[in-house]
Design a protein around this motif. Structure first.
Motif, PDB file in Angstrom:
ATOM      1  N   ALA A   1      16.397  13.452   3.065  1.00  0.00           N
ATOM      2  CA  ALA A   1      16.269  13.178   1.504  1.00  0.00           C
ATOM      3  C   ALA A   1      15.642  11.636   0.885  1.00  0.00           C
ATOM      4  CB  ALA A   1      17.696  13.238   0.850  1.00  0.00           C
ATOM      5  N   THR A   2      15.127  11.322   2.087  1.00  0.00           N
ATOM      6  CA  THR A   2      14.266  10.001   1.604  1.00  0.00           C
ATOM      7  C   THR A   2      13.579  10.125   0.484  1.00  0.00           C
ATOM      8  OG1 THR A   2      14.560   8.761   3.709  1.00  0.00           O
ATOM      9  CG2 THR A   2      12.771   8.292   2.430  1.00  0.00           C
ATOM     10  N   ILE A   3      12.945   9.318  -0.587  1.00  0.00           N
ATOM     11  CA  ILE A   3      12.142   9.411  -1.719  1.00  0.00           C
ATOM     12  C   ILE A   3      11.353   8.239  -1.554  1.00  0.00           C
ATOM     13  CG2 ILE A   3      12.112   9.483  -3.957  1.00  0.00           C
ATOM     14  CD1 ILE A   3      14.706  10.869  -4.153  1.00  0.00           C
ATOM     15  N   VAL A   4      10.068   8.525  -1.648  1.00  0.00           N
ATOM     16  CA  VAL A   4       9.022   7.331  -2.175  1.00  0.00           C
ATOM     17  C   VAL A   4       8.643   7.931  -3.403  1.00  0.00           C
ATOM     18  CG1 VAL A   4       6.898   6.161  -1.425  1.00  0.00           C
ATOM     19  CG2 VAL A   4       8.397   7.012   0.584  1.00  0.00           C
ATOM     20  N   ARG A   5       8.857   7.060  -4.117  1.00  0.00           N
ATOM     21  CA  ARG A   5       8.183   7.566  -5.795  1.00  0.00           C
ATOM     22  C   ARG A   5       7.797   6.416  -6.751  1.00  0.00           C
ATOM     23  NH1 ARG A   5      14.465   9.127  -7.619  1.00  0.00           N
ATOM     24  NH2 ARG A   5      15.081   6.820  -7.929  1.00  0.00           N
ATOM     25  N   ASP A   6       6.844   6.850  -7.510  1.00  0.00           N
ATOM     26  CA  ASP A   6       6.458   5.958  -8.619  1.00  0.00           C
ATOM     27  C   ASP A   6       5.683   4.558  -7.699  1.00  0.00           C
ATOM     28  OD1 ASP A   6       7.480   7.307 -10.568  1.00  0.00           O
ATOM     29  OD2 ASP A   6       9.414   6.472 -10.408  1.00  0.00           O
ATOM     30  N   CYS A   7       4.905   4.921  -6.856  1.00  0.00           N
ATOM     31  CA  CYS A   7       4.575   3.734  -6.184  1.00  0.00           C
ATOM     32  C   CYS A   7       2.765   3.998  -6.314  1.00  0.00           C
ATOM     33  CB  CYS A   7       4.792   3.870  -4.527  1.00  0.00           C
ATOM     34  SG  CYS A   7       6.362   3.396  -4.229  1.00  0.00           S
ATOM     35  N   SER A   8       2.111   2.939  -6.072  1.00  0.00           N
ATOM     36  CA  SER A   8       0.640   3.186  -6.398  1.00  0.00           C
ATOM     37  C   SER A   8      -0.165   1.928  -5.558  1.00  0.00           C
ATOM     38  CB  SER A   8       0.288   2.691  -7.631  1.00  0.00           C
ATOM     39  OG  SER A   8       0.717   1.436  -8.206  1.00  0.00           O
ATOM     40  N   ALA A   9      -1.291   2.446  -5.225  1.00  0.00           N
ATOM     41  CA  ALA A   9      -2.388   1.408  -4.518  1.00  0.00           C
ATOM     42  C   ALA A   9      -3.473   1.265  -5.659  1.00  0.00           C
ATOM     43  CB  ALA A   9      -2.550   2.039  -3.229  1.00  0.00           C
ATOM     44  N   VAL A  10      -3.697  -0.025  -6.000  1.00  0.00           N
ATOM     45  CA  VAL A  10      -4.524  -0.320  -6.986  1.00  0.00           C
ATOM     46  C   VAL A  10      -5.949  -1.094  -6.405  1.00  0.00           C
ATOM     47  CG1 VAL A  10      -4.978  -1.893  -9.064  1.00  0.00           C
ATOM     48  CG2 VAL A  10      -2.742  -0.614  -8.739  1.00  0.00           C
ATOM     49  N   SER A  11      -7.020  -0.683  -7.060  1.00  0.00           N
ATOM     50  CA  SER A  11      -8.238  -1.386  -6.908  1.00  0.00           C
ATOM     51  C   SER A  11      -8.845  -1.980  -7.731  1.00  0.00           C
ATOM     52  CB  SER A  11      -9.237  -0.131  -6.403  1.00  0.00           C
ATOM     53  OG  SER A  11      -9.333   0.831  -7.320  1.00  0.00           O
ATOM     54  N   ARG A  12      -9.581  -3.058  -7.390  1.00  0.00           N
ATOM     55  CA  ARG A  12     -10.268  -3.711  -8.250  1.00  0.00           C
ATOM     56  C   ARG A  12     -11.775  -4.200  -8.132  1.00  0.00           C
ATOM     57  NH1 ARG A  12      -6.193  -5.790 -11.697  1.00  0.00           N
ATOM     58  NH2 ARG A  12      -4.076  -5.804 -10.914  1.00  0.00           N
ATOM     59  N   GLY A  13     -12.426  -4.734  -9.069  1.00  0.00           N
ATOM     60  CA  GLY A  13     -14.036  -5.096  -8.774  1.00  0.00           C
ATOM     61  C   GLY A  13     -14.579  -4.020  -7.996  1.00  0.00           C
ATOM     62  N   GLY A  14     -14.568  -2.767  -8.028  1.00  0.00           N
ATOM     63  CA  GLY A  14     -15.550  -1.962  -7.414  1.00  0.00           C
ATOM     64  C   GLY A  14     -15.101  -1.578  -6.032  1.00  0.00           C
ATOM     65  N   HIS A  15     -13.985  -1.917  -5.574  1.00  0.00           N
ATOM     66  CA  HIS A  15     -13.372  -1.837  -4.390  1.00  0.00           C
ATOM     67  C   HIS A  15     -12.615  -0.209  -4.404  1.00  0.00           C
ATOM     68  CE1 HIS A  15     -14.810  -5.329  -2.236  1.00  0.00           C
ATOM     69  NE2 HIS A  15     -14.547  -5.963  -3.549  1.00  0.00           N
ATOM     70  N   ILE A  16     -11.845  -0.038  -3.292  1.00  0.00           N
ATOM     71  CA  ILE A  16     -11.100   1.279  -3.334  1.00  0.00           C
ATOM     72  C   ILE A  16      -9.664   0.907  -3.083  1.00  0.00           C
ATOM     73  CG2 ILE A  16     -13.022   2.618  -2.583  1.00  0.00           C
ATOM     74  CD1 ILE A  16     -11.837   2.670   0.281  1.00  0.00           C
ATOM     75  N   SER A  17      -8.807   2.078  -3.229  1.00  0.00           N
ATOM     76  CA  SER A  17      -7.454   2.001  -2.641  1.00  0.00           C
ATOM     77  C   SER A  17      -7.071   3.357  -2.128  1.00  0.00           C
ATOM     78  CB  SER A  17      -6.515   1.661  -4.253  1.00  0.00           C
ATOM     79  OG  SER A  17      -6.536   2.752  -4.972  1.00  0.00           O
ATOM     80  N   ALA A  18      -6.164   3.211  -1.369  1.00  0.00           N
ATOM     81  CA  ALA A  18      -5.898   4.521  -0.593  1.00  0.00           C
ATOM     82  C   ALA A  18      -4.357   4.371  -0.414  1.00  0.00           C
ATOM     83  CB  ALA A  18      -6.512   4.573   0.638  1.00  0.00           C
ATOM     84  N   GLY A  19      -3.737   5.731  -0.256  1.00  0.00           N
ATOM     85  CA  GLY A  19      -2.331   5.921  -0.028  1.00  0.00           C
ATOM     86  C   GLY A  19      -1.415   5.288  -0.993  1.00  0.00           C
ATOM     87  N   GLY A  20      -1.387   5.829  -2.046  1.00  0.00           N
ATOM     88  CA  GLY A  20      -0.479   5.496  -2.947  1.00  0.00           C
ATOM     89  C   GLY A  20       1.196   5.409  -2.613  1.00  0.00           C
TER      90      GLY A  20
END
Length: 486
Positions: free
Chosen positions: A39-58
């Motif tokens: 019952a572990t929960i990972v929630r309301d998390c995010s990976a943010v990209s800036r300046g034309g780069h990328i983010s992966a795995g929220g």
């Protein structure tokens, strides 16, 4: 290795500021592993990209032969990134199993999960629900030699994307098996449930059930599945049903796509606004093969091909049944036509049956610019209705057209409200009936058994002593055969 049991990670952010970011909740690299359980929960998390780069795995980012295991009621919820809102895996392995869930996650690519050069297992009643992607793969995107295995009564539902509402696969191997369910997924352009793109191979088998999926765009293709430069086999007791699109209500096969339906697979109760209520092959180099005891049934189209529309080779053999189909214009069971000046090959063999279908032209089959053979003692076209050509309508446009009805094939109890109760031929089409049965058909005006008019060439002959049989046909003129300028 990281092991989390009965834990919570929430509202965590990976922010690269002037660059890329990875792993809003958890990030693992280089042969590391993470195990969420109990019952572990990972929630309301995010990976943010800036300046034309990328983010992966929220929720989780795993790269460099890292392993992810989401187990025992663990969940990832409401996480986001550019790639893989819930999980991003590069060159690794992912297990989502034992009632684990990925829900409400979003991304540009792979709302729930992105796998690149990775292997993914989703099984044991795991669920992916309400995930969304702005581009590819509402629930999952698998690419670059990845493998996706979904089974053990896993569920993918209520997911959306532009391409591949549930799953988008490119250059990947995909298998849905053992009671997998994909339900109520939607795409804007192609593949309401699944889009198989260039280089992919997929199998839908083992009582997999795909239902209530659709493509919303006005040029939409493949309400449930779109096969574009890829290969798809639907087999065993798999079912695709209650799906909708502009073309290919359940399945669309595009350029260099190949579709095989076999075993006791069922494609049914689907609709297309234009062509191919159940299945549409909409490219010259796309192929459809049906065999075994497959059933294509109870589907409708707003124009051509109540159940099947094909611009490429079509093969129907074995005990395949196509039934209960309706096309507004032509081809109740199937409409086949060439896109250019090269004839399309059609084979209907063994015990294949087309029955209880309806269209304005060609209640059973409507064949234009084709080289077709109906051959087999069990081949039946029966109880179909049209204005012209209750059983089969044959016409030539820009390519040579020749149809052979041989080997005891039977066309019976079909109805034309105008002409050609059994068969209607038109426009320099060649029709050879060689040892077939054209019986108990009805036409209100001309040709209860067969009507041929300007330009058609008809050859009736015996097949080594097996006489062609025209009997008990009825029409206003020419109860058995009517020739008008043919």
């Amino acid at each position: 290795a990281i092991r989390l049991a009965d834990s919570i990670i929430e509202r965590a952010v990976a922010d690269g500021y002037n660059g890329s970011s990875f792993g809003g909740g958890i990030s693992v690299f280089a042969h590391s592993s993470v195990n969420l359980e109990g019952a572990t929960i990972v929630r309301d998390c995010s990976a943010v990209s800036r300046g034309g780069h990328i983010s992966a795995g929220g929720g989780i980012d795993a790269q460099g032969n890292a392993a992810v295991r989401i187990d025992d009621d663990a969940s990832i919820a409401n996480c986001s990134a550019d790639y893989g809102g819930g999980v991003f895996s590069h060159s690794g392995v992912v297990f989502i199993q034992a009632r684990a869930r990925i829900t409400g996650c979003g991304a540009d690519f792979g709302g729930g999960l992105v796998a690149q050069w990775s292997t993914v297992y989703i099984r044991d009643t795991a669920m992916m629900d309400r995930c969304a992607a702005s581009t590819n793969g509402g629930a999952i995107e698998v690419a670059f030699h990845s493998t996706l295995n979904v089974g053990g009564y896993a569920l993918i539902r209520n997911c959306t994307a532009m391409y591949g509402g549930g799953v988008f696969a490119r250059d990947a191997v995909v298998r849905f098996y053992e009671g997998t369910r994909i339900e109520a997924c939607a795409a804007e352009e192609q593949g309401g449930a699944v889009l198989l793109y260039i280089g992919s191979t997929a199998t839908i088998e083992g009582a997999t059930y795909v239902a209530d999926c659709f493509v919303s765009g006005i040029y939409g293709q493949g309400g449930a599945v779109s096969v574009n430069g890829a290969n798809l086999t639907i087999r065993d007791h798999a079912t695709i049903t209650r799906s909708f699109s502009e073309r290919g209500g359940a399945v669309a096969v595009l350029e260099y796509g190949n579709l095989v339906i076999e075993g006791a697979a069922v494609v049914s109760e689907s609709s297309a606004a234009v062509d191919g209520g159940a299945i549409a092959s909409i490219a010259e180099h796309a192929t459809i093969k049906m065999r075994g005891e497959a059933t294509i049934a109870n589907s409708t189209s707003g124009r051509y091909g109540g159940c099947i529309y094909s611009n490429g080779p079509l093969e129907i053999r074995g005990k395949v049944t196509v039934a209960g189909c309706y096309a507004v214009e032509t081809g109740g069971c199937a409409y086949v036509t060439s896109l250019g000046d090269t004839s399309v090959t059609v084979l209907v063999l063994d015990n294949a049956t087309c029955q209880d279908s309806q269209a304005n032209i060609g209640g059973g089959y409507s064949l234009n610019d084709v080289l077709a053979t109906f051959d087999g003692m069990g081949v039946n076209i029966e109880r179909c209705v049209a204005t012209y050509g209750g059983g089969i309508r044959i016409a030539r446009g820009s390519a040579p057209t020749a149809v052979r009805i041989v080997g005891g094939s039977t066309i019976r109890q079909n109805t034309a409200t105008a002409s050609g109760g059994g068969v209607s031929g038109f426009g320099h089409a060649n029709i050879s009936i060689n040892g077939g049965f054209i019986v108990e058909n009805y036409a209100a005006l001309f040709g209860g058994g067969l009507d041929a008019f300007p330009g058609a060439l008809v050859l009736l002959e015996d097949n080594h002593g097996d006489w062609t049989n025209f009997s008990r046909n009825i029409a206003g003129n020419g109860g058995g055969v009517s020739l008008r300028g043919a």
